[in-house]
Design a protein around this motif. Structure first.
Motif, mmCIF file in Angstrom:
data_model
loop_
_atom_site.group_PDB
_atom_site.id
_atom_site.type_symbol
_atom_site.label_atom_id
_atom_site.label_comp_id
_atom_site.label_asym_id
_atom_site.label_seq_id
_atom_site.Cartn_x
_atom_site.Cartn_y
_atom_site.Cartn_z
ATOM 1 N N ARG A 139 -3.666 -16.454 -9.994
ATOM 2 C CA ARG A 139 -4.456 -15.906 -8.896
ATOM 3 C C ARG A 139 -5.863 -15.528 -9.350
ATOM 4 O O ARG A 139 -6.836 -15.717 -8.621
ATOM 5 N N ARG B 161 -6.637 -19.215 -1.220
ATOM 6 C CA ARG B 161 -5.361 -18.715 -0.723
ATOM 7 C C ARG B 161 -4.480 -18.384 -1.918
ATOM 8 O O ARG B 161 -4.158 -19.261 -2.715
ATOM 9 N N LYS C 265 -1.205 -15.352 -3.201
ATOM 10 C CA LYS C 265 -0.116 -14.546 -2.672
ATOM 11 C C LYS C 265 -0.651 -13.261 -2.060
ATOM 12 O O LYS C 265 -1.388 -12.512 -2.687
ATOM 13 N N LEU C 266 -0.329 -13.031 -0.791
ATOM 14 C CA LEU C 266 -0.677 -11.834 -0.038
ATOM 15 C C LEU C 266 -2.172 -11.683 0.222
ATOM 16 O O LEU C 266 -2.621 -10.606 0.631
ATOM 17 N N GLU C 267 -2.954 -12.739 -0.010
ATOM 18 C CA GLU C 267 -4.390 -12.633 0.222
ATOM 19 C C GLU C 267 -4.967 -14.027 0.455
ATOM 20 O O GLU C 267 -4.583 -14.984 -0.211
ATOM 21 N N SER C 268 -5.899 -14.121 1.399
ATOM 22 C CA SER C 268 -6.575 -15.386 1.654
ATOM 23 C C SER C 268 -7.943 -15.100 2.256
ATOM 24 O O SER C 268 -8.129 -14.119 2.985
ATOM 25 N N ILE D 52 1.509 -21.480 -3.255
ATOM 26 C CA ILE D 52 0.916 -21.769 -1.951
ATOM 27 C C ILE D 52 0.961 -23.268 -1.666
ATOM 28 O O ILE D 52 1.286 -23.700 -0.548
ATOM 29 N N ARG E 74 4.576 -24.422 -0.881
ATOM 30 C CA ARG E 74 4.984 -24.054 0.478
ATOM 31 C C ARG E 74 4.323 -24.966 1.507
ATOM 32 O O ARG E 74 4.966 -25.364 2.490
#
Length: 277
Positions: free
Chosen positions: A113, A138, A140-143, A158, A161
């Motif tokens: 990240r 993008r 995890k938990l933020e974009s 990401i 998925r």
């Protein structure tokens, strides 16, 4: 001509006419004469050279853009500090090839990240823009993305998925797998799923594997794996549409950036002093 402090209109996908204002201290010198309309080849090359600057990747950056015009797979080896992470995605965007038309995006895969956010910030700085406009990320938990975003820097989870939810990767024109020499299960799975998408659904999707080193027969293994679905992007294959090409798979090009080395001298201090022992 763009003047300091004067907003100019820009049309974003899915939005009405928007305006934006540059701060004089943040504006890049080469950005003053640059627009987002279709550039001639000479203007695009000038913009690419301005972004790359004096980085070592400059020697092969045009070779990369030209190779991706003919092949849908590419392997790039460049040592740390060469500028591959921050300049190759921007060079592809400014080159404006056919595979990025209709507002297709570029996905850049980073293993962590922190690296994803740092790469997005650096590319946005080179464009003189805030993160989330042309370049976003993008994690995890933020974009930070918008309808104007053309380059998305994502982490491995990401991308996995997205491949599960959209196996055809609609709206994506190119995928760049950065720091591939670190090798992880998620990165290898992303490569395999992207190759499947390229082979069966999106033959014109561009796939670039970037690595700091290709030791341990990594280059040969990547070439063998990627050549199964790679083919020359010619007019005959375009006429066939999705599903495959008429010829045999083309060889996957490997481009090597030598980087930059500096002389190193060795100086011997002699025997240590007794009072230091």
């Amino acid at each position: 001509m763009l003047q300091h402090g004067i907003p100019y209109p820009r049309v974003c996908r899915g939005q009405q006419l928007a305006t934006r204002r540059f701060r004089p201290q943040q504006q890049q010198p080469w950005l003053a004469s640059r627009t987002w309309s279709i550039h001639p080849a000479q203007a695009a090359a000038a913009d690419i050279d301005s972004i790359v600057g004096n980085l070592p990747i400059r020697e092969v950056i045009h070779q990369i853009t030209q190779a991706l015009n003919k092949h849908n797979c590419l392997v790039l080896q460049a040592p740390p500090g060469a500028g591959k992470t921050s300049t190759v995605p921007l060079a592809l965007l400014l080159h404006q090839p056919k595979y990025l038309q209709k507002h297709k995006t570029i996905i850049v895969l980073e293993p962590r990240r922190v690296a994803a956010k740092a790469a997005a910030r650096r590319m946005a700085t080179l464009l003189g823009e805030p993160v989330g406009r042309t370049v976003g990320y993008r994690v995890k938990l933020e974009s930070k993305v918008s309808s104007c975003t053309r380059i998305e820097v994502v982490t491995e989870g990401i991308l996995l998925r997205r491949l599960q939810q959209d196996p055809e990767l609609q709206g994506v024109g190119a995928i760049l797998l950065d720091e591939f020499h670190e090798r992880s299960l998620d990165a290898d799975t992303s490569l395999a799923l992207t190759l499947d998408c390229q082979t069966w659904a999106r033959p014109h999707l561009r796939l670039v594997v970037m690595s700091a080193t290709l030791g341990g027969d990594l280059a040969e293994d990547l070439q063998e794996l990627m050549s199964r679905g790679a083919a020359a992007d010619t007019t005959s294959s375009i006429a066939e549409g999705p599903g495959g090409s008429s010829g045999a798979p083309a060889a996957v090009p490997v481009i090597v950036s030598e980087g930059r080395s500096y002389p190193v001298t060795t100086q011997y201090l002699g025997k240590p002093c007794e009072y230091l022992l």
